[in-house]
Design a protein around this motif. Structure first.
Motif, PDB file in Angstrom:
ATOM      1  N   ALA A  67       0.837  -1.212   0.000  1.00  0.00           N
ATOM      2  CA  ALA A  67       0.000   0.000   0.000  1.00  0.00           C
ATOM      3  C   ALA A  67       0.865   1.251   0.000  1.00  0.00           C
ATOM      4  O   ALA A  67       0.595   2.213  -0.736  1.00  0.00           O
ATOM      5  CB  ALA A  67      -0.914  -0.008   1.218  1.00  0.00           C
ATOM      6  N   THR A  68       1.920   1.236   0.795  1.00  0.00           N
ATOM      7  CA  THR A  68       2.819   2.386   0.844  1.00  0.00           C
ATOM      8  C   THR A  68       3.494   2.599  -0.501  1.00  0.00           C
ATOM      9  O   THR A  68       3.659   3.743  -0.966  1.00  0.00           O
ATOM     10  CB  THR A  68       3.878   2.185   1.941  1.00  0.00           C
ATOM     11  OG1 THR A  68       3.216   1.943   3.193  1.00  0.00           O
ATOM     12  CG2 THR A  68       4.764   3.403   2.079  1.00  0.00           C
ATOM     13  N   ALA A  69       3.881   1.511  -1.143  1.00  0.00           N
ATOM     14  CA  ALA A  69       4.510   1.607  -2.471  1.00  0.00           C
ATOM     15  C   ALA A  69       3.536   2.196  -3.488  1.00  0.00           C
ATOM     16  O   ALA A  69       3.921   3.019  -4.329  1.00  0.00           O
ATOM     17  CB  ALA A  69       5.002   0.238  -2.914  1.00  0.00           C
ATOM     18  N   LEU A  70       2.288   1.791  -3.422  1.00  0.00           N
ATOM     19  CA  LEU A  70       1.279   2.331  -4.333  1.00  0.00           C
ATOM     20  C   LEU A  70       1.092   3.828  -4.111  1.00  0.00           C
ATOM     21  O   LEU A  70       1.040   4.616  -5.066  1.00  0.00           O
ATOM     22  CB  LEU A  70      -0.059   1.602  -4.138  1.00  0.00           C
ATOM     23  CG  LEU A  70      -0.144   0.183  -4.704  1.00  0.00           C
ATOM     24  CD1 LEU A  70      -1.351  -0.551  -4.118  1.00  0.00           C
ATOM     25  CD2 LEU A  70      -0.232   0.221  -6.236  1.00  0.00           C
ATOM     26  N   LEU A  71       1.003   4.233  -2.840  1.00  0.00           N
ATOM     27  CA  LEU A  71       0.807   5.645  -2.529  1.00  0.00           C
ATOM     28  C   LEU A  71       2.012   6.475  -2.976  1.00  0.00           C
ATOM     29  O   LEU A  71       1.862   7.559  -3.543  1.00  0.00           O
ATOM     30  CB  LEU A  71       0.563   5.815  -1.028  1.00  0.00           C
ATOM     31  CG  LEU A  71      -0.767   5.257  -0.506  1.00  0.00           C
ATOM     32  CD1 LEU A  71      -0.797   5.282   1.016  1.00  0.00           C
ATOM     33  CD2 LEU A  71      -1.944   6.034  -1.078  1.00  0.00           C
ATOM     34  N   LYS A  72       3.214   5.947  -2.732  1.00  0.00           N
ATOM     35  CA  LYS A  72       4.420   6.674  -3.140  1.00  0.00           C
ATOM     36  C   LYS A  72       4.531   6.756  -4.659  1.00  0.00           C
ATOM     37  O   LYS A  72       5.191   7.652  -5.194  1.00  0.00           O
ATOM     38  CB  LYS A  72       5.663   6.013  -2.543  1.00  0.00           C
ATOM     39  CG  LYS A  72       5.774   6.192  -1.034  1.00  0.00           C
ATOM     40  CD  LYS A  72       7.026   5.531  -0.488  1.00  0.00           C
ATOM     41  CE  LYS A  72       8.270   6.290  -0.897  1.00  0.00           C
ATOM     42  NZ  LYS A  72       9.478   5.735  -0.243  1.00  0.00           N
ATOM     43  N   SER A  73       3.891   5.811  -5.340  1.00  0.00           N
ATOM     44  CA  SER A  73       3.907   5.815  -6.806  1.00  0.00           C
ATOM     45  C   SER A  73       2.820   6.708  -7.389  1.00  0.00           C
ATOM     46  O   SER A  73       2.725   6.856  -8.612  1.00  0.00           O
ATOM     47  CB  SER A  73       3.736   4.385  -7.331  1.00  0.00           C
ATOM     48  OG  SER A  73       4.794   3.556  -6.909  1.00  0.00           O
ATOM     49  N   GLY A  74       1.974   7.250  -6.518  1.00  0.00           N
ATOM     50  CA  GLY A  74       0.914   8.135  -6.990  1.00  0.00           C
ATOM     51  C   GLY A  74      -0.392   7.435  -7.306  1.00  0.00           C
ATOM     52  O   GLY A  74      -1.342   8.069  -7.764  1.00  0.00           O
ATOM     53  N   ASP A  75      -0.475   6.130  -7.048  1.00  0.00           N
ATOM     54  CA  ASP A  75      -1.717   5.394  -7.301  1.00  0.00           C
ATOM     55  C   ASP A  75      -2.565   5.442  -6.031  1.00  0.00           C
ATOM     56  O   ASP A  75      -2.615   4.491  -5.251  1.00  0.00           O
ATOM     57  CB  ASP A  75      -1.393   3.950  -7.678  1.00  0.00           C
ATOM     58  CG  ASP A  75      -2.637   3.163  -8.106  1.00  0.00           C
ATOM     59  OD1 ASP A  75      -3.751   3.661  -7.894  1.00  0.00           O
ATOM     60  OD2 ASP A  75      -2.478   2.037  -8.631  1.00  0.00           O
ATOM     61  N   PHE A  76      -3.239   6.589  -5.835  1.00  0.00           N
ATOM     62  CA  PHE A  76      -3.944   6.803  -4.572  1.00  0.00           C
ATOM     63  C   PHE A  76      -5.197   5.944  -4.449  1.00  0.00           C
ATOM     64  O   PHE A  76      -5.538   5.498  -3.353  1.00  0.00           O
ATOM     65  CB  PHE A  76      -4.286   8.287  -4.427  1.00  0.00           C
ATOM     66  CG  PHE A  76      -3.087   9.169  -4.398  1.00  0.00           C
ATOM     67  CD1 PHE A  76      -2.159   9.068  -3.372  1.00  0.00           C
ATOM     68  CD2 PHE A  76      -2.848  10.092  -5.403  1.00  0.00           C
ATOM     69  CE1 PHE A  76      -1.033   9.864  -3.332  1.00  0.00           C
ATOM     70  CE2 PHE A  76      -1.724  10.896  -5.388  1.00  0.00           C
ATOM     71  CZ  PHE A  76      -0.806  10.786  -4.353  1.00  0.00           C
ATOM     72  N   LYS A  77      -5.877   5.689  -5.559  1.00  0.00           N
ATOM     73  CA  LYS A  77      -7.098   4.890  -5.495  1.00  0.00           C
ATOM     74  C   LYS A  77      -6.794   3.495  -4.941  1.00  0.00           C
ATOM     75  O   LYS A  77      -7.421   3.047  -3.966  1.00  0.00           O
ATOM     76  CB  LYS A  77      -7.733   4.787  -6.882  1.00  0.00           C
ATOM     77  CG  LYS A  77      -8.996   3.942  -6.907  1.00  0.00           C
ATOM     78  CD  LYS A  77      -9.591   3.863  -8.307  1.00  0.00           C
ATOM     79  CE  LYS A  77     -10.831   2.985  -8.331  1.00  0.00           C
ATOM     80  NZ  LYS A  77     -11.411   2.894  -9.696  1.00  0.00           N
ATOM     81  N   ASN A  78      -5.850   2.808  -5.549  1.00  0.00           N
ATOM     82  CA  ASN A  78      -5.509   1.469  -5.075  1.00  0.00           C
ATOM     83  C   ASN A  78      -4.715   1.521  -3.782  1.00  0.00           C
ATOM     84  O   ASN A  78      -4.830   0.636  -2.929  1.00  0.00           O
ATOM     85  CB  ASN A  78      -4.712   0.726  -6.151  1.00  0.00           C
ATOM     86  CG  ASN A  78      -5.558   0.365  -7.348  1.00  0.00           C
ATOM     87  OD1 ASN A  78      -6.669  -0.136  -7.209  1.00  0.00           O
ATOM     88  ND2 ASN A  78      -5.055   0.625  -8.549  1.00  0.00           N
ATOM     89  N   GLY A  79      -3.891   2.568  -3.634  1.00  0.00           N
ATOM     90  CA  GLY A  79      -3.073   2.686  -2.441  1.00  0.00           C
ATOM     91  C   GLY A  79      -3.887   2.825  -1.174  1.00  0.00           C
ATOM     92  O   GLY A  79      -3.638   2.144  -0.178  1.00  0.00           O
ATOM     93  N   TRP A  80      -4.913   3.709  -1.212  1.00  0.00           N
ATOM     94  CA  TRP A  80      -5.724   3.881  -0.006  1.00  0.00           C
ATOM     95  C   TRP A  80      -6.574   2.645   0.270  1.00  0.00           C
ATOM     96  O   TRP A  80      -6.827   2.300   1.428  1.00  0.00           O
ATOM     97  CB  TRP A  80      -6.613   5.120  -0.131  1.00  0.00           C
ATOM     98  CG  TRP A  80      -5.859   6.420  -0.047  1.00  0.00           C
ATOM     99  CD1 TRP A  80      -5.867   7.426  -0.946  1.00  0.00           C
ATOM    100  CD2 TRP A  80      -4.986   6.832   1.009  1.00  0.00           C
ATOM    101  NE1 TRP A  80      -5.047   8.453  -0.532  1.00  0.00           N
ATOM    102  CE2 TRP A  80      -4.501   8.111   0.675  1.00  0.00           C
ATOM    103  CE3 TRP A  80      -4.560   6.247   2.205  1.00  0.00           C
ATOM    104  CZ2 TRP A  80      -3.604   8.825   1.476  1.00  0.00           C
ATOM    105  CZ3 TRP A  80      -3.671   6.956   3.015  1.00  0.00           C
ATOM    106  CH2 TRP A  80      -3.204   8.212   2.647  1.00  0.00           C
ATOM    107  N   ARG A  81      -7.010   1.971  -0.788  1.00  0.00           N
ATOM    108  CA  ARG A  81      -7.753   0.724  -0.574  1.00  0.00           C
ATOM    109  C   ARG A  81      -6.857  -0.317   0.098  1.00  0.00           C
ATOM    110  O   ARG A  81      -7.261  -0.971   1.065  1.00  0.00           O
ATOM    111  CB  ARG A  81      -8.291   0.197  -1.902  1.00  0.00           C
ATOM    112  CG  ARG A  81      -9.167  -1.063  -1.711  1.00  0.00           C
ATOM    113  CD  ARG A  81      -9.782  -1.544  -3.000  1.00  0.00           C
ATOM    114  NE  ARG A  81      -8.775  -1.960  -3.962  1.00  0.00           N
ATOM    115  CZ  ARG A  81      -8.547  -1.362  -5.121  1.00  0.00           C
ATOM    116  NH1 ARG A  81      -9.256  -0.290  -5.468  1.00  0.00           N
ATOM    117  NH2 ARG A  81      -7.620  -1.807  -5.937  1.00  0.00           N
ATOM    118  N   GLU A  82      -5.638  -0.461  -0.400  1.00  0.00           N
ATOM    119  CA  GLU A  82      -4.703  -1.419   0.190  1.00  0.00           C
ATOM    120  C   GLU A  82      -4.297  -1.012   1.607  1.00  0.00           C
ATOM    121  O   GLU A  82      -3.941  -1.854   2.432  1.00  0.00           O
ATOM    122  CB  GLU A  82      -3.445  -1.531  -0.677  1.00  0.00           C
ATOM    123  CG  GLU A  82      -3.621  -2.369  -1.928  1.00  0.00           C
ATOM    124  CD  GLU A  82      -3.678  -3.850  -1.600  1.00  0.00           C
ATOM    125  OE1 GLU A  82      -2.635  -4.457  -1.293  1.00  0.00           O
ATOM    126  OE2 GLU A  82      -4.786  -4.414  -1.649  1.00  0.00           O
TER     127      GLU A  82
END
Length: 301
Positions: free
Chosen positions: A238-253
């Motif tokens: 989830a942190t990797a997704l958020l740092k990559s700018g993928d907030f939709k999947n990042g916040w879900r994860e």
């Protein structure tokens, strides 16, 4: 008495030992073997009676340690610790004996003592990879990280095929922020054992801390094929997704944090917001992870 072969099934072995004990009830080795058979069948409670008798007949170091181990498995921690302390007064002059002491100290959570016992074991056998490995683990548990790294390095030097030692070395390196080295070591562990999820996680964790989030994501995604629902890894992903700018999947994860290292506050008498509409309702925002969630700089001038 001939030792029971590991190739013999437990039922047959037990029948043989009971035959011996019928003729010689005070045969301590037979009692120990009977206890070991029950332990092999994962029935430690049944092993207690023969092992207690064996210790009364022959209170040797090995018998006391085996009884201590069995009692601990049964949840009788205080009694197990008593036999452990008794055994400590009669430890034979051998590396294997001190290694056993270290393992039991670990089981009691006495990691500083375990490190001391492993160090004593190494005095007899300085080239034992398994002892260096366990010494490293105990040192890491007592926050002696530099010393732990040195111990793990000795372990992998002596047994370079041991993926678990490489994994623990990567964890120790990460503790000191040495993420370049930690990632390389974790990748080495992955190459040795592609099924070792911890190696994948440590590799991804190192990449994440090096701000190589896209690479970390590929590692985490590959690891998910092995264990799809490992909370610590999904939270890191989830942190990797958020740092990559993928907030939709990042916040879900990010919801995986509740199954990893965090728990919802229980002092608020209100249900969690699940994303439903809030028209006509109020929502309470609180500092979920500490003051860092709500801090703002003071006004100046």
């Amino acid at each position: 008495m001939n030792p029971v072969s590991r190739n013999v099934d437990c039922t047959t072995a037990r029948q043989r030992i009971l035959h011996v004990l019928a003729a010689t009830p005070a045969h301590a080795p037979a009692l120990v073997t009977l206890g070991e058979i029950w332990l092999r069948e994962d029935k430690p409670a049944r092993a207690l009676a023969p092992l207690r008798r064996a210790v009364r007949i022959d209170p040797s170091f090995a018998n006391r340690m085996l009884l201590s181990h069995t009692l601990q498995r049964c949840g009788a921690r205080d009694e197990a610790f008593g036999y452990f302390q008794q055994a400590l007064t009669i430890v034979p002059a051998s590396g294997s004996a001190w290694f056993v002491m270290g393992g039991q100290a670990e089981a009691f959570g006495l990691h500083a003592d375990a490190a001391e016992y492993y160090a004593k074991s190494l005095e007899y056998d300085p080239d034992s990879a398994r002892v260096w490995h366990r010494l490293g683990y105990s040192l890491l548990e007592t926050d002696c990280v530099e010393a732990a790294i040195s111990a793990f390095q000795n372990a992998v030097r002596l047994e370079p095929s041991n993926a678990n030692a490489w994994i623990d070395l990567s964890s120790a390196l990460s503790r000191l922020g040495r993420f370049d080295e930690a990632g390389e070591v974790a990748e080495m562990a992955r190459n040795l054992n592609p099924a070792a999820v911890a190696a994948w996680h440590n590799w991804g964790h190192a990449l994440l801390n090096l701000n190589r989030s896209q690479e970390a994501l590929r590692v985490f995604d590959e690891a998910m094929r092995l264990v799809p629902e490992l909370p610590i890894m999904r939270f890191a992903r989830a942190t990797a997704l958020l740092k990559s700018g993928d907030f939709k999947n990042g916040w879900r994860e990010y919801e995986w944090r509740w199954r990893d290292c965090q728990s919802p506050r229980r002092d608020i008498d209100a249900p969690l917001w699940q994303g439903e509409a809030l028209q006509g309702r109020r929502i309470l925002l609180h500092a979920e992870q500490g003051f860092g969630d709500s801090w703002r700089p003071a006004k100046t001038g």
